[in-house]
Structure formats: structure tokens, C-alpha cells
Design an enzyme around this catalytic site. Structure first.
Site, PDB file in Angstrom:
ATOM      1  N   TYR A   1       0.864  -1.181   0.000  1.00 54.85           N
ATOM      2  CA  TYR A   1       0.000   0.000   0.000  1.00 54.85           C
ATOM      3  C   TYR A   1       0.897   1.225   0.000  1.00 54.85           C
ATOM      4  O   TYR A   1       1.840   1.305   0.798  1.00 54.85           O
ATOM      5  CB  TYR A   1      -0.903   0.002   1.242  1.00 54.85           C
ATOM      6  CG  TYR A   1      -1.765   1.229   1.397  1.00 54.85           C
ATOM      7  CD1 TYR A   1      -1.467   2.184   2.376  1.00 54.85           C
ATOM      8  CD2 TYR A   1      -2.867   1.454   0.583  1.00 54.85           C
ATOM      9  CE1 TYR A   1      -2.263   3.313   2.533  1.00 54.85           C
ATOM     10  CE2 TYR A   1      -3.662   2.588   0.733  1.00 54.85           C
ATOM     11  CZ  TYR A   1      -3.356   3.517   1.704  1.00 54.85           C
ATOM     12  OH  TYR A   1      -4.124   4.639   1.864  1.00 54.85           O
TER      13      TYR A   1
ATOM     14  N   LYS B   1       5.191   9.214   8.740  1.00 59.52           N
ATOM     15  CA  LYS B   1       5.011   8.639  10.081  1.00 59.52           C
ATOM     16  C   LYS B   1       6.068   9.084  11.098  1.00 59.52           C
ATOM     17  O   LYS B   1       6.027  10.206  11.595  1.00 59.52           O
ATOM     18  CB  LYS B   1       4.928   7.110   9.977  1.00 59.52           C
ATOM     19  CG  LYS B   1       3.698   6.646   9.151  1.00 59.52           C
ATOM     20  CD  LYS B   1       3.533   5.144   9.138  1.00 59.52           C
ATOM     21  CE  LYS B   1       2.558   4.714   8.058  1.00 59.52           C
ATOM     22  NZ  LYS B   1       1.180   4.535   8.542  1.00 59.52           N
TER      23      LYS B   1
ATOM     24  N   ASP C   1       9.493   2.601  -0.699  1.00 65.69           N
ATOM     25  CA  ASP C   1       8.484   3.298   0.096  1.00 65.69           C
ATOM     26  C   ASP C   1       8.732   2.934   1.566  1.00 65.69           C
ATOM     27  O   ASP C   1       8.333   1.864   2.024  1.00 65.69           O
ATOM     28  CB  ASP C   1       7.071   2.896  -0.347  1.00 65.69           C
ATOM     29  CG  ASP C   1       6.025   3.650   0.455  1.00 65.69           C
ATOM     30  OD1 ASP C   1       4.826   3.530   0.120  1.00 65.69           O
ATOM     31  OD2 ASP C   1       6.401   4.344   1.426  1.00 65.69           O
TER      32      ASP C   1
END
Ligand code: KE4
Length: 425
Positions: free
Chosen positions: A142, A265, A237
Site C-alpha cells: 500500500y 510517520k 516506500d
């Protein structure tokens, strides 16, 4: 749960599904979502007085635990000087120099406000730099909710039992190629067929959005070799893995240098943030230097950067990683021992301070097909039993759980005790 349930009822009237992000809705684990009003250290507290030991860590950012004083202080101090100026600010320079110091192959970088934006920018850059259109991604990974990435995606899509979204025009995904994670043979075939048309390969170097799936030896190396040979851009990623496994990136840890890296994050310490960085010759294509446009009202926001800089400096100084890994290993060993002793079909995958408890007897899990064989109903019962025992896991079989530097040995022992109780129930 009375106050929480009332809040949820009100929320559902005005917010689709009552949530601002689908995976929080508890859809796959049943029951109403908790309403958390406070966090401190390893614990979060709901509006009805419930106390939970937290292993979701806001989906990754809270590696130092909740309300870490130095981070809160940095935010207060920054905010008291103003929230945002829409101008250059000194913290942007500090963050860029800190990231470059901790990850030297980030020769240049740009701050954005989410992981999705970081990935969108990275892919537009790759297409602008190469003049090509095709992108290769992997099933179950994702990379945020940009249209063209909602194909065979993990995280909330998988949790919701879908793997691509409505509302995405076929034209938007026409150039997206998909292979199974760890399937180097498929990657080889795709490059044989499309080599010179591929702008980028994007991969989670350790996959987290289908639960934890590790790269098999040779997988990432193959991606690096094929992208280098064909002139395609390799994008790691690392929105989850960045600063999660060491005070640097997984690319640095595994010795494979991607051309671009996306972050998020942890680098925001819990504030909205994302970043894209890598080879200067690629990054220089970004406006206002180059022709690839990208922008953001709050990109480089000083308050968000204050939280991120404080977090990264603490990680650099304290190096909590060996302890996080030790605690995750302790949990994994307990899960595997219990599975063996009681012949439960359960398996715990772990990497550093991250883990996923899978309800399957398959191990190791290598790709999405194998993950889909997990018993999500059993996971849902387990999640609810753990919640009753005061343990808050990520509410989905297809996500990660995280250990923070605020968790103590005693907390981990409590987790294991609750795990045993929940399993037997
Ligand atoms: P955001 O746009 O949600 O900040 O980041 C998107 C993203 C990009 N890349 C990776 C590897 C990611 O894991 C994410 C977002 N992660 C999910 C949880 N695994 C976010 C949780 C949610 O959607 O609420």
C-alpha cells in the site's frame, strides 16, 4: 463504552462510516471503534475510562510512545512562535540536514504532509525524469490512496476485502503493472516485456500492509539490478520502515540504495508529514528548479518539523532499536511456543520492533495469496479478546503491530500473559 458509542453514533451522521480513515472503523474485527482521548507512554485511554497498552502506535509514528515530553515541549515551543508562515523557515533546513546526515543517499529531499503525497511526488518525478509512464508495484503493498495506486493494494483496502477502489478511471491505472511480492520470476518477465517503458518500480522493502512480509534473499537485489539496467527508477516506500528498524532507512540497513525514498510517520513524531528524497539529479527536476510540479500549503510546517526533529534526535541519541527487537523476539518466541504446544494455527512474523500475529499455519508468508489464507474471523476474535485484556492491537490482520521505546519488559510479559489468555478463550 457508553460515551464512545454515543460519539460513534454522532460521528456516523456526519462522517462516512464515522471515521476519517477506514481502517480505524473496526469493520474487520467487529464492535465499535474505541474513542481515545489521551495517550501517555505505552498506554492510551478511552473516553469511558478504559486503559489499553498500545501496539498500534497510530499506525507507526509513535515509536517513542505517546506524549513523549521532549516532543510535546518542542511542539509547544514552536507553536507559541506561530503555527505556519507559508515562507521558508529554519526548521526546514534543520530537518533536511538531519535526514541527509542519517541517510546520506538522500542527497536532496522535499517535505510534504502525508505518505500519499510523498509517493505521488516520487512517481511523478520518476515519470518526469525518465519520460516513461509504466509503474510496477506489488500485490498487497500500500502506497497511499492516489488513484493509480489503488490497484491490488493492501492496508485498508485488504482489510475491507477489496483490493482496488471504485472511482478510479481505467485510464488512471492503464500504466500500472502488478506482480506478487517476492516473485522475481514475474519481475524478470515484466522487464523483458516492458523494460524501456517502465518509469519506476515502487516497493515496501519490508512489506507491512498485508501484515509483515519480508523480502526473500535476492528480491530487492533483483529490483535494483533490473531498474539500473533498464534506466527505471527504484523507489523504496519507507513510510513505515524509515527510522523504524534503525536510526536510518531499511535501504541503508540492507545495503541497497534506491534512487528515491518516500518517508512519513516517524519523521513527524505523530504530526502530519511526508517526505520524498534521493538522487539530486532526479530531485532537481522538481519545481521551481525543474518541470515536475508539486506543492503544499503546509509542506515544511515548522510545528510538524519540530515534532519530527525532536523525535529523530532522540532516536539518534537513545538508539532504542536493539531493545525493540529484543521485545518483539520475546513475543514471537512466546507465540510460536504456544502454537506448538497447543497446535494452534498461528504464526508471528517479526522484523526489528514490528510484528504481525497471523492466524494461519503457513510460514513464512511470502505474498498476498498466502496472506489471504489467514483466518480473519479467528483474528477478529483474538483482537477483541486482547482488547478486553487491555491490549490494543492494530485492528486488522493485514497491518503491523509496533513496540515503542516506552514499552517495558513488564509490559511485554503482560502482553504475553494476555495473549495466552486470549488464545485459550
Ligand atoms: P499516509 O498518506 O496515510 O500518511 O501514508 C500512506 C502510506 C504510504 N506508504 C506506506 C508504506 C504506508 O504504510 C502508508 C500508510 N499506512 C497505513 C497503515 N499501514 C495508514 C493507516 C490508515 O490508512 O489510516
Amino acid at each position: 463504552m457508553k460515551i464512545g458509542n454515543d460519539l460513534f453514533k454522532r460521528a456516523q451522521k456526519l462522517i462516512p462510516g464515522g471515521v476519517n480513515s477506514p481502517v480505524r472503523a473496526f469493520k474487520s474485527v467487529g464492535g465499535n471503534p474505541v474513542y481515545i482521548k489521551r495517550g501517555e507512554g505505552a498506554f492510551i485511554y478511552d473516553v469511558d475510562g478504559g486503559e489499553y497498552m498500545d501496539f498500534c502506535a497510530s499506525w507507526g509514528p509513535l515509536i517513542l510512545g505517546h506524549a513523549r515530553p521532549e516532543v510535546v515541549e518542542a511542539v509547544k515551543e514552536s507553536a507559541s512562535s506561530g503555527m505556519s508562515f507559508g515562507t521558508c523557515n529554519p526548521r526546514e533546513v534543520e530537518m533536511a540536514e538531519l535526514l541527509n546526515e542519517m541517510v546520506p543517499y538522500l542527497e536532496m529531499m522535499r517535505m510534504v504532509n502525508s505518505g500519499t503525497e510523498a509517493v505521488m511526488t516520487a512517481l511523478r518525478l520518476a515519470r518526469g525524469f525518465t519520460g516513461r509512464n509504466k509503474i510496477l508495484k506489488f500485490e498487497g503493498c500500500y502506497h497511499g490512496h492516489a488513484d493509480y495506486l489503488l490497484v491490488a493494494a493492501g492496508s485498508g483496502l485488504l482489510t475491507g476485502g477489496i483490493t482496488s477502489s471504485a472511482g478510479v478511471a481505467p485510464s488512471a491505472v492503464a500504466d500500472i503493472l502488478v506482480a506478487h511480492y517476492n516473485d522475481t520470476a514475474a519481475v524478470k518477465k515484466i522487464f523483458e516485456k516492458y523494460g524501456k517503458e517502465i518509469a519506476a518500480v515502487i516497493v515496501e522493502p519490508v512489506a507491512g500492509n498485508m501484515g509483515l512480509v519480508k523480502p526473500e534473499p535476492g528480491f530487492l537485489e533483483t529490483l535494483r539490478e533490473f531498474t539500473s539496467d533498464s534506466g527505471a527508477i527504484l523507489i523504496f516506500d519507507e513510510v513505515i520502515t524509515g527510522f523504524r528498524l534503525a536510526a536510518t532507512t531499511y535501504g541503508k540497513i540492507c545495503g541497497i540504495t534506491p534512487d528515491l525514498t518516500t518517508l512519513g510517520k516517524i519523521i513527524g513524531g505523530g504530526m502530519p508529514i511526508g517526505a520524498v528524497g534521493g538522487k539530486a539529479e532526479i530531485m532537481k527536476k522538481l519545481a521551481p528548479l525543474g518541470p515536475v510540479y508539486q506543492a503544499g500549503t503546509l509542506s515544511g510546517n515548522p510545528v510538524a518539523l519540530a515534532a519530527g526533529i525532536a523525535t529523530l534526535n532522540i532516536l539518534k541519541k537513545e538508539n532504542p532499536y536493539p531493545r525493540l527487537a529484543k521485545f518483539a523476539k520475546k513475543i514471537t518466541d512466546a507465540v510460536e511456543a504456544e502454537a506448538k504446544e497447543k497446535s494452534f494455527e498461528i504464526h508471528c512474523a517479526t522484523e526489528g520492533g514490528m510484528f504481525t500475529i497471523f492466524f494461519t499455519d503457513k510460514k513464512p508468508l511470502r505474498n498476498l495469496d498466502e496472506i489471504k489464507a489467514c483466518d480473519t474471523a479467528k483474528f477478529a476474535n483474538f483482537f477483541r479478546a486482547m482488547l478486553k485484556n487491555g491490549i490494543y492491537l492494530s485492528p486488522s490482520q493485514f497491518e503491523l503491530d509496533f513496540i515503542s521505546s516506552a514499552h517495558t519488559e513488564k509490559d511485554i510479559d503482560l502482553f504475553i500473559e494476555s495473549f495466552r489468555k486470549s488464545l485459550s478463550r
